[in-house]
Write a protein that holds these residues in place. Structure first.
Motif, mmCIF file in Angstrom:
data_model
loop_
_atom_site.group_PDB
_atom_site.id
_atom_site.type_symbol
_atom_site.label_atom_id
_atom_site.label_comp_id
_atom_site.label_asym_id
_atom_site.label_seq_id
_atom_site.Cartn_x
_atom_site.Cartn_y
_atom_site.Cartn_z
ATOM 1 N N CYS A 1 0.800 -1.258 -0.061
ATOM 2 C CA CYS A 1 -0.269 0.107 0.102
ATOM 3 C C CYS A 1 0.785 1.497 -0.018
ATOM 4 O O CYS A 1 0.834 2.643 -0.682
ATOM 5 N N ARG A 2 1.721 0.931 0.770
ATOM 6 C CA ARG A 2 2.776 2.705 0.737
ATOM 7 C C ARG A 2 3.486 2.943 -0.742
ATOM 8 O O ARG A 2 3.621 3.590 -0.945
ATOM 9 N N ALA A 3 3.725 1.755 -0.960
ATOM 10 C CA ALA A 3 4.526 1.875 -2.739
ATOM 11 C C ALA A 3 3.011 2.285 -3.688
ATOM 12 O O ALA A 3 3.637 3.049 -4.202
ATOM 13 N N ALA A 4 2.000 1.947 -3.197
ATOM 14 C CA ALA A 4 1.076 2.377 -4.222
ATOM 15 C C ALA A 4 1.222 3.439 -4.324
ATOM 16 O O ALA A 4 0.467 4.330 -5.047
ATOM 17 N N ILE A 5 0.780 3.925 -2.332
ATOM 18 C CA ILE A 5 0.301 5.514 -2.492
ATOM 19 C C ILE A 5 1.691 5.972 -2.642
ATOM 20 O O ILE A 5 1.445 7.197 -3.952
ATOM 21 N N SER A 6 3.172 5.968 -2.961
ATOM 22 C CA SER A 6 4.189 6.655 -3.669
ATOM 23 C C SER A 6 3.987 6.745 -4.912
ATOM 24 O O SER A 6 4.354 7.867 -6.034
ATOM 25 N N SER A 7 3.513 5.234 -5.575
ATOM 26 C CA SER A 7 3.522 5.662 -7.597
ATOM 27 C C SER A 7 2.192 6.126 -7.813
ATOM 28 O O SER A 7 2.536 7.156 -8.623
ATOM 29 N N THR A 8 1.394 6.486 -7.272
ATOM 30 C CA THR A 8 -0.049 7.476 -7.946
ATOM 31 C C THR A 8 0.474 8.840 -6.875
ATOM 32 O O THR A 8 0.309 9.903 -8.616
ATOM 33 N N LEU A 9 1.080 8.802 -6.273
ATOM 34 C CA LEU A 9 1.240 10.249 -6.098
ATOM 35 C C LEU A 9 2.648 10.304 -6.777
ATOM 36 O O LEU A 9 3.330 11.828 -7.578
ATOM 37 N N ALA A 10 3.790 10.036 -7.358
ATOM 38 C CA ALA A 10 5.001 10.255 -8.338
ATOM 39 C C ALA A 10 3.883 9.900 -9.733
ATOM 40 O O ALA A 10 4.468 11.424 -10.960
ATOM 41 N N LEU A 11 3.006 10.083 -10.000
ATOM 42 C CA LEU A 11 2.632 9.320 -11.596
ATOM 43 C C LEU A 11 1.286 10.867 -11.621
ATOM 44 O O LEU A 11 1.733 11.182 -12.600
ATOM 45 N N GLY A 12 0.868 11.043 -10.463
ATOM 46 C CA GLY A 12 0.330 12.602 -10.151
ATOM 47 C C GLY A 12 1.637 14.006 -10.671
ATOM 48 O O GLY A 12 0.474 14.128 -11.382
ATOM 49 N N GLU A 13 2.291 13.663 -10.333
ATOM 50 C CA GLU A 13 3.398 14.512 -10.148
ATOM 51 C C GLU A 13 3.871 14.810 -12.115
ATOM 52 O O GLU A 13 4.063 15.631 -12.761
ATOM 53 N N ALA A 14 3.720 13.662 -12.622
ATOM 54 C CA ALA A 14 4.475 13.434 -13.544
ATOM 55 C C ALA A 14 3.450 13.829 -14.661
ATOM 56 O O ALA A 14 3.362 14.050 -15.716
ATOM 57 N N LEU A 15 1.738 13.526 -14.200
ATOM 58 C CA LEU A 15 1.170 14.061 -15.009
ATOM 59 C C LEU A 15 0.862 15.247 -15.149
ATOM 60 O O LEU A 15 -0.478 15.351 -15.944
ATOM 61 N N GLY A 16 0.854 15.902 -13.409
ATOM 62 C CA GLY A 16 0.772 18.163 -13.409
ATOM 63 C C GLY A 16 -0.711 17.354 -13.299
ATOM 64 O O GLY A 16 -1.059 17.766 -12.808
ATOM 65 N N MET A 17 -1.289 16.566 -12.250
ATOM 66 C CA MET A 17 -2.245 16.150 -11.847
ATOM 67 C C MET A 17 -2.046 16.710 -10.126
ATOM 68 O O MET A 17 -1.042 15.844 -9.978
ATOM 69 N N SER A 18 -3.589 16.810 -9.483
ATOM 70 C CA SER A 18 -2.899 17.073 -7.744
ATOM 71 C C SER A 18 -3.309 15.174 -7.746
ATOM 72 O O SER A 18 -4.372 14.427 -8.046
ATOM 73 N N VAL A 19 -3.062 14.987 -6.461
ATOM 74 C CA VAL A 19 -3.612 13.647 -5.908
ATOM 75 C C VAL A 19 -3.920 13.961 -4.163
ATOM 76 O O VAL A 19 -3.215 14.775 -3.599
ATOM 77 N N VAL A 20 -5.556 13.646 -4.253
ATOM 78 C CA VAL A 20 -5.825 13.589 -3.401
ATOM 79 C C VAL A 20 -6.021 12.030 -2.434
ATOM 80 O O VAL A 20 -6.075 11.697 -2.864
ATOM 81 N N ILE A 21 -5.527 12.067 -0.988
ATOM 82 C CA ILE A 21 -5.311 10.635 -0.152
ATOM 83 C C ILE A 21 -6.712 10.527 0.244
ATOM 84 O O ILE A 21 -7.057 11.399 1.603
ATOM 85 N N GLU A 22 -7.526 9.501 0.369
ATOM 86 C CA GLU A 22 -8.967 9.658 0.893
ATOM 87 C C GLU A 22 -8.924 8.752 2.065
ATOM 88 O O GLU A 22 -7.762 7.982 2.151
ATOM 89 N N GLY A 23 -9.447 8.884 3.157
ATOM 90 C CA GLY A 23 -9.570 8.011 4.387
ATOM 91 C C GLY A 23 -8.318 8.849 5.658
ATOM 92 O O GLY A 23 -8.482 7.576 6.119
ATOM 93 N N ILE A 24 -8.168 9.807 5.874
ATOM 94 C CA ILE A 24 -7.284 9.746 6.643
ATOM 95 C C ILE A 24 -8.381 10.115 7.813
ATOM 96 O O ILE A 24 -8.944 10.885 8.104
ATOM 97 N N GLU A 25 -7.438 9.420 8.987
ATOM 98 C CA GLU A 25 -7.711 9.262 10.427
ATOM 99 C C GLU A 25 -7.496 9.618 11.190
ATOM 100 O O GLU A 25 -8.034 8.974 12.083
ATOM 101 N N THR A 26 -6.180 9.539 11.239
ATOM 102 C CA THR A 26 -5.027 9.664 12.798
ATOM 103 C C THR A 26 -3.942 10.174 12.202
ATOM 104 O O THR A 26 -4.039 10.537 10.975
ATOM 105 N N ALA A 27 -3.830 11.073 13.866
ATOM 106 C CA ALA A 27 -2.750 11.657 13.021
ATOM 107 C C ALA A 27 -1.046 10.877 12.619
ATOM 108 O O ALA A 27 -0.071 11.615 11.803
ATOM 109 N N ALA A 28 -0.915 9.660 13.104
ATOM 110 C CA ALA A 28 0.271 8.555 12.439
ATOM 111 C C ALA A 28 -0.053 8.499 10.712
ATOM 112 O O ALA A 28 0.659 8.694 10.176
ATOM 113 N N GLN A 29 -1.326 8.601 10.358
ATOM 114 C CA GLN A 29 -1.554 7.723 8.866
ATOM 115 C C GLN A 29 -0.975 9.698 8.275
ATOM 116 O O GLN A 29 -0.775 9.751 7.566
#
Length: 196
Positions: A127-155
């Motif tokens: 999941c960490r790899a998928a998040i990192s890859s999506t962030l990189a993909l968004g940056e490469a495509l000039g798209m912002s990335v919003v992560i859904e479901g943040i529930e804790t300060a640790a996350q």
């Protein structure tokens, strides 16, 4: 209440927030059948004019699973929404079956990564790899990335460490009525927020 009435209420709330010095982007879920409606953009233009608002304060979210169903004629509506300044977001990204080719073909400028990735972040390295890859993909495509479901300060800390700059979830706020949202925005705008 129909979708036009809902949009009008949301635009009125956006205008009230703006009058109190708060910037509020309003997001709408857009169904494939609505996207095919030839009157969507003209109705939206009328509502924006009524409320003295611009398209730049609106985001339209279409689920990834709905993209394969969208007829080719819907592309015209997506392009018109972008020309009006609206943001287009692929919602629940990673939970559907659309291809990366479809992502490149459509005029989206935001990816909302499905909440399942953050829920499994602590105990699933992939999941960490998928998040990192999506962030990189968004940056490469000039798209912002919003992560859904943040529930804790640790996350939130983990996502910040990965380079995430936008998120949504209960850690920031629970769903609330419009009046409560305006009060919450005013408190945050005056430095009393707890999620800085």
């Amino acid at each position: 209440m129909n979708s036009v009435d809902t949009a009008l209420c949301d635009l009125q709330m956006q205008r009230s927030a703006r009058a109190h010095g708060c910037v509020l982007n309003v997001a709408f879920n857009l169904q494939t059948v609505q996207l095919a409606n030839a009157q969507l953009t003209s109705t939206l233009n009328s509502l924006l004019a009524e409320q003295a608002s611009s398209g730049s304060g609106l985001t339209f979210e279409l689920t990834e699973s709905g993209l394969p169903e969208a007829p080719a004629t819907s592309l015209e509506t997506l392009v018109r929404l972008r020309m009006m300044g609206c943001r287009l977001s692929i919602d629940d990204f990673g939970a559907g079956f659309s291809s990366l080719q479809r992502l490149c073909q459509l005029p989206f400028n935001e990816i909302k990564l499905d909440a399942d990735f953050i829920h499994n972040l602590a105990h699933e390295p992939r999941c960490r790899a998928a998040i990192s890859s999506t962030l990189a993909l968004g940056e490469a495509l000039g798209m912002s990335v919003v992560i859904e479901g943040i529930e804790t300060a640790a996350q939130r800390r983990e996502l910040l460490a990965l380079g995430c700059t936008q998120g949504q979830g209960y850690w920031y706020a629970r769903p609330m009525a419009g009046v409560d949202l305006l009060n919450w925005l005013q408190r945050r705008n005056h430095g009393k927020g707890t999620d800085e």
